[in-house]
Motif scaffolding. Sequence first.
Motif, short mmCIF file in Angstrom:
data_model
loop_
_atom_site.label_atom_id
_atom_site.label_comp_id
_atom_site.label_asym_id
_atom_site.label_seq_id
_atom_site.Cartn_x
_atom_site.Cartn_y
_atom_site.Cartn_z
N GLU A 151 0.82 -1.21 0.00
CA GLU A 151 0.00 0.00 0.00
C GLU A 151 0.85 1.26 0.00
O GLU A 151 0.51 2.26 -0.66
N GLY A 152 1.98 1.25 0.75
CA GLY A 152 2.83 2.44 0.85
C GLY A 152 3.40 2.84 -0.50
O GLY A 152 3.38 4.03 -0.88
N ALA A 153 3.92 1.86 -1.25
CA ALA A 153 4.47 2.15 -2.57
C ALA A 153 3.38 2.62 -3.52
O ALA A 153 3.59 3.53 -4.34
N TYR A 154 2.20 2.00 -3.41
CA TYR A 154 1.05 2.40 -4.25
C TYR A 154 0.71 3.88 -3.99
O TYR A 154 0.54 4.66 -4.94
N LYS A 155 0.63 4.29 -2.74
CA LYS A 155 0.31 5.68 -2.40
C LYS A 155 1.39 6.63 -2.88
O LYS A 155 1.10 7.75 -3.31
N ALA A 156 2.65 6.20 -2.81
CA ALA A 156 3.75 7.05 -3.25
C ALA A 156 3.62 7.35 -4.75
O ALA A 156 3.81 8.49 -5.19
N VAL A 157 3.30 6.34 -5.54
CA VAL A 157 3.14 6.52 -6.98
C VAL A 157 1.90 7.37 -7.28
O VAL A 157 1.93 8.25 -8.14
N VAL A 158 0.81 7.10 -6.57
CA VAL A 158 -0.41 7.89 -6.76
C VAL A 158 -0.16 9.37 -6.44
O VAL A 158 -0.60 10.26 -7.17
N ASN A 159 0.57 9.62 -5.34
CA ASN A 159 0.88 11.00 -4.98
C ASN A 159 1.71 11.69 -6.06
O ASN A 159 1.47 12.85 -6.41
N ALA A 160 2.69 10.97 -6.60
CA ALA A 160 3.54 11.54 -7.64
C ALA A 160 2.72 11.84 -8.90
O ALA A 160 2.87 12.89 -9.53
N LEU A 161 1.86 10.90 -9.29
CA LEU A 161 0.99 11.11 -10.45
C LEU A 161 0.08 12.32 -10.26
O LEU A 161 -0.10 13.14 -11.16
N THR A 162 -0.49 12.42 -9.07
CA THR A 162 -1.40 13.52 -8.77
C THR A 162 -0.68 14.86 -8.80
O THR A 162 -1.22 15.86 -9.29
N GLU A 163 0.54 14.90 -8.26
CA GLU A 163 1.32 16.14 -8.28
C GLU A 163 1.58 16.61 -9.70
O GLU A 163 1.40 17.79 -10.02
N ILE A 164 2.00 15.68 -10.56
CA ILE A 164 2.28 16.05 -11.96
C ILE A 164 1.01 16.52 -12.64
O ILE A 164 1.00 17.50 -13.39
N ASN A 165 -0.10 15.85 -12.37
CA ASN A 165 -1.37 16.21 -13.01
C ASN A 165 -1.87 17.57 -12.53
O ASN A 165 -2.34 18.39 -13.32
N GLU A 166 -1.75 17.84 -11.24
CA GLU A 166 -2.25 19.09 -10.68
C GLU A 166 -1.35 20.27 -10.98
O GLU A 166 -1.83 21.39 -11.19
N HIS A 167 -0.04 20.03 -10.97
CA HIS A 167 0.91 21.13 -11.17
C HIS A 167 1.36 21.25 -12.62
O HIS A 167 2.24 22.05 -12.92
N ASN A 168 0.79 20.41 -13.48
CA ASN A 168 1.02 20.51 -14.92
C ASN A 168 2.51 20.46 -15.27
O ASN A 168 3.01 21.23 -16.10
N GLY A 169 3.19 19.56 -14.61
CA GLY A 169 4.60 19.34 -14.95
C GLY A 169 5.51 20.51 -14.63
O GLY A 169 6.52 20.72 -15.31
N SER A 170 5.16 21.29 -13.62
CA SER A 170 6.00 22.44 -13.28
C SER A 170 7.33 21.97 -12.71
O SER A 170 7.49 20.82 -12.33
N GLY A 171 8.29 22.88 -12.65
CA GLY A 171 9.63 22.55 -12.18
C GLY A 171 9.68 22.41 -10.68
O GLY A 171 8.67 22.22 -10.02
N PRO A 172 10.90 22.53 -10.10
CA PRO A 172 11.04 22.41 -8.66
C PRO A 172 10.27 23.49 -7.91
O PRO A 172 10.10 24.60 -8.40
N GLU A 173 9.78 23.12 -6.75
CA GLU A 173 8.98 24.04 -5.94
C GLU A 173 9.53 24.10 -4.52
O GLU A 173 10.05 23.10 -4.01
N LEU A 174 9.39 25.25 -3.90
CA LEU A 174 9.61 25.32 -2.45
C LEU A 174 8.53 24.49 -1.79
O LEU A 174 7.35 24.65 -2.10
N TRP A 175 8.94 23.62 -0.88
CA TRP A 175 7.97 22.65 -0.36
C TRP A 175 8.03 22.58 1.16
O TRP A 175 9.11 22.56 1.75
N ASN A 176 6.88 22.54 1.76
CA ASN A 176 6.77 22.32 3.20
C ASN A 176 6.54 20.83 3.41
O ASN A 176 5.42 20.33 3.27
N TYR A 177 7.61 20.10 3.71
CA TYR A 177 7.51 18.65 3.85
C TYR A 177 6.72 18.24 5.08
O TYR A 177 6.10 17.18 5.11
N LYS A 178 6.73 19.09 6.08
CA LYS A 178 6.00 18.77 7.32
C LYS A 178 4.50 18.73 7.08
O LYS A 178 3.79 17.88 7.62
N GLU A 179 4.01 19.66 6.23
CA GLU A 179 2.57 19.75 5.99
C GLU A 179 2.17 19.25 4.61
O GLU A 179 1.00 19.27 4.26
N GLY A 180 3.15 18.82 3.81
CA GLY A 180 2.85 18.26 2.51
C GLY A 180 2.21 19.23 1.54
O GLY A 180 1.21 18.91 0.88
#
Length: 234
Positions: free
Chosen positions: A187-216
């Motif tokens: 399940e963990g690996a599945y969620k990791a891939v889903v999160n990555a797919l969702t990020e690319i889809n939502e951010h339209n393939g944008s470059g690196p971003e400043l990220w708050n890892y604590k709050e995701g």
Amino acid sequence: MEQQKADENVVKLAEDQKSQIEQLQAKVIQLEKQLDMKQADLMEMEEALEQTEALTCPLLCLERQYRDELLDARAELLKNIFHDPSGYGEETSDITVIVIKKTRSRASIGVKRMGELDSSPFYEAMKEKYNEVEADKKTGLLVSWWQECVKDPHWYPFKVISVDGKEMEVIKDDDEKLNGLKNEIGEGAYKAVVNALTEINEHNGSGPELWNYKEGRKATLKEGVQFLTKLKSK
């Protein structure tokens, strides 16, 4: 008597026509007044619109200027974090996963490439099957392969659903590749891939971003500046 009656009829007809003409003239005058009032209102509205546009254009230009300045500031912040010699980043022409992991491991604020896979759940799954050396090797191969899958534009495991009258895209429940990942790696690996797919889809393939890892989520410019200030003081 007949002539007198005929004359009376002519007089009455003339009076009726005169009355009708007077009524029509009054109606025309009334309509002209209404038209003048509407034209006056229209002119006032046009003047108000012109004044609004005169005020809006500078505000839009100012907003665009501020937005560009904020984007430049975020870009400069990204550059400073990754060119910092303290160990939080490394100077490189490409922002690699290793650099990102270094940033993330030491602070809640860092730099993240949208669609970057989290290797942790893959490594945890491999540790249950292999020794540490083999687990590292297997994790590297798996993450590399799935990262390529995530970036593949021909693989689009999303479907459109309606929520409260609004259309939104969600991951398909019956995607064979994702379900195979869940069954084989967990399940963990599945969620990791889903999160990555969702990020690319939502951010339209944008470059690196400043990220708050604590709050995701994306870090605010203020959070980035505070992080860089602490970084420079060490």
